[in-house]
Scaffold this motif. Structure first.
Motif, short mmCIF file in Angstrom:
data_model
loop_
_atom_site.label_atom_id
_atom_site.label_comp_id
_atom_site.label_asym_id
_atom_site.label_seq_id
_atom_site.Cartn_x
_atom_site.Cartn_y
_atom_site.Cartn_z
N THR A 66 -15.09 -12.16 -19.29
CA THR A 66 -14.81 -11.00 -18.43
C THR A 66 -14.05 -9.93 -19.22
O THR A 66 -14.28 -8.73 -19.01
CB THR A 66 -13.99 -11.43 -17.20
N ARG A 67 -13.17 -10.35 -20.12
CA ARG A 67 -12.50 -9.37 -20.98
C ARG A 67 -13.49 -8.68 -21.90
O ARG A 67 -13.42 -7.47 -22.12
CB ARG A 67 -11.40 -10.06 -21.79
N TRP A 68 -14.40 -9.46 -22.45
CA TRP A 68 -15.44 -8.91 -23.32
C TRP A 68 -16.25 -7.86 -22.57
O TRP A 68 -16.48 -6.75 -23.06
CB TRP A 68 -16.31 -10.06 -23.78
N LEU A 69 -16.68 -8.21 -21.36
CA LEU A 69 -17.45 -7.26 -20.56
C LEU A 69 -16.63 -6.02 -20.23
O LEU A 69 -17.15 -4.89 -20.26
CB LEU A 69 -17.92 -7.95 -19.28
N HIS A 70 -15.37 -6.21 -19.91
CA HIS A 70 -14.50 -5.08 -19.58
C HIS A 70 -14.42 -4.09 -20.73
O HIS A 70 -14.48 -2.87 -20.54
CB HIS A 70 -13.10 -5.60 -19.22
N MET A 71 -14.30 -4.60 -21.96
CA MET A 71 -14.20 -3.71 -23.11
C MET A 71 -15.55 -3.05 -23.42
O MET A 71 -15.61 -1.88 -23.80
CB MET A 71 -13.68 -4.48 -24.33
N LEU A 72 -16.65 -3.79 -23.26
CA LEU A 72 -17.96 -3.19 -23.51
C LEU A 72 -18.28 -2.07 -22.52
O LEU A 72 -18.92 -1.08 -22.87
CB LEU A 72 -19.05 -4.27 -23.45
N VAL A 73 -17.81 -2.22 -21.28
CA VAL A 73 -18.01 -1.15 -20.29
C VAL A 73 -17.32 0.13 -20.76
O VAL A 73 -17.80 1.25 -20.51
CB VAL A 73 -17.48 -1.60 -18.91
N GLY A 74 -16.20 -0.01 -21.48
CA GLY A 74 -15.51 1.16 -22.00
C GLY A 74 -16.31 1.94 -23.02
O GLY A 74 -16.00 3.11 -23.30
N ALA A 75 -17.34 1.31 -23.60
CA ALA A 75 -18.18 2.00 -24.59
C ALA A 75 -19.28 2.82 -23.95
O ALA A 75 -19.98 3.56 -24.66
CB ALA A 75 -18.78 0.99 -25.55
N ILE A 76 -19.46 2.72 -22.64
CA ILE A 76 -20.57 3.43 -21.99
C ILE A 76 -20.41 4.93 -22.12
O ILE A 76 -21.35 5.66 -22.47
CB ILE A 76 -20.68 3.00 -20.51
#
Length: 400
Positions: free
Chosen positions: A15-25
């Motif tokens: 979930t942390r990984w996904l949270h950070m990847l969303v920041g790259a959108i």
């Protein structure tokens, strides 16, 4: 080694990984406009990382953004119902709107960090996943590895290594982001003070409810015990009837008070029943007389004109004082003096001092401590102790 692989089994890692990847959108969406994602150079990647920053800082000025970011951080950066390992500890991240420019600045810094960490992790994820596919011999990919004749099986065995490294990098970056969230999205000084005041009010309310239950139920049970014992000792049917009637009345009054206190505890939003005031002191005096005490009461001044808080608290003090007399001295002569002056209410309760405590200094249990606390909250004073062969409780309460 098992400790090193532990992040692989924790849901919060992903979930942390996904949270950070969303920041790259947002950076990647801006890059599609300029400078483009077709064979970007290092200079292009620098622009991709820098161009969205004004947008992030501007978004941080919106009060509701801090609320939304706090909710996302609490849900995705910290263990919760979605995690294998439950953690009921407060993550220390606020979920309120920005209330000051400091909150807005911290929110803007958090958004900048989230964008930069997101684009960096997205590049690492893309690079390591590409390397994994290359090691597995996926056709159509540019093979960055040197060609070694007959070594394809070695590359295939090494294919999981980049994935493992990627998960560990994501776990480490996620832990750092969680720490940053506590610092940048954590409660401000104003919020901490507000929370402290809220907890203080809750403690005061709990103490007030405890005092109410102690005074009400203690008074009712003491009267019932004294009256029942007196009726059994007297052996007079008429006296027994009067004692039972007094016990019934006392119990009914105690149940009414108990219902009112429980209504407050349930927090139904309905107003609690009115608390008795000092102008109803005759009910207490009659209850004490029905228990065999010889009560000599003297009241000077208009009790009905007392301020509400003073009148209600004074009623409870008188109730506790009479309860203590019956509990520790029995049905003895009691002198009650209530005086209302221009700016002060005075309450004296005097009774013969029991022989076993005739030389004791003024101490007191929960009842006397509760009387002192009530008096202090109103800006007054309460003193209790031996006075010339008697036990005297003296209370001074200011009316303003």
């Amino acid at each position: 080694m098992p400790g090193l692989l532990l992040p692989l089994t924790r849901a919060v890692t992903y979930t942390r990984w996904l949270h950070m990847l969303v920041g790259a959108i947002v950076p990647l969406a801006c890059a599609m406009v300029y400078p483009g994602l077709s064979h970007p150079s290092p200079h292009d990647w620098l622009l991709i990382a820098v161009l969205p920053l004004p947008l992030a800082l501007a978004a941080g000025l919106v009060p509701s953004v801090r609320y939304a970011e706090g909710l996302q951080a609490r849900l995705m950066l910290f263990p919760g119902p979605h995690a294998r390992v439950r953690n009921d500890e407060d993550p220390g991240v606020s979920t309120v709107f920005s209330a000051s420019w400091t909150d807005r600045a911290r929110t803007g810094a958090w958004l900048v960090l989230r964008l930069e960490a997101g684009i960096a992790l997205a590049l690492v994820t893309n690079t390591l996943l590409t390397l994994t596919l290359s090691l597995a011999g996926e056709p159509g990919l540019a093979d960055p590895l040197p060609y070694v004749s007959g070594a394809g099986w070695i590359y295939a065995l090494l294919a999981p290594v980049p994935v493992l490294v990627l998960v560990l990098v994501a776990a480490g970056a996620g832990a750092l982001m969680a720490r940053a969230a506590r610092r940048l999205l954590g409660p401000s000084v104003t919020e901490r003070l507000a929370e402290l005041e809220k907890r203080t009010e809750q403690l005061l309310e709990r103490n007030e409810i405890a005092r109410e239950l102690h005074d009400t139920l203690g008074h009712a049970l003491t009267l019932a015990v004294v009256q029942a014992g007196a009726a059994r000792a007297a052996g007079d049917p008429d006296f027994t009837d009067r004692a039972l009637e007094a016990i019934e009345e006392t119990g009914r009054s105690a149940l009414e008070d108990l219902d009112r206190v429980l209504l407050v505890l349930r927090e139904t939003g309905q107003p609690a029943g009115a608390r008795p005031a000092l102008d109803e002191a005759s009910r207490l005096l009659d209850s004490a007389r029905s228990s065999g005490a010889q009560v000599d009461a003297e009241v000077t001044g208009p009790l009905e004109d007392l301020p509400g808080p003073v009148s209600r608290e004074a009623y409870r003090m008188l109730q506790e004082a009479l309860t203590n007399v019956l509990r520790h001295a029995g049905p003895v002569p009691v002198g009650v003096r209530i005086g209302v002056e221009s700016a002060q209410l005075r309450l004296d309760v005097r009774n013969p001092l029991p022989v076993q405590v005739s030389g004791a200094a003024g101490g007191g249990g929960r009842g006397l401590r509760g009387i002192r606390e009530r008096a202090a909250l109103l800006g007054g004073e309460a003193h209790a102790g031996p006075d010339g062969g008697h036990w005297l409780l003296h209370v001074d309460l200011p009316l303003r």
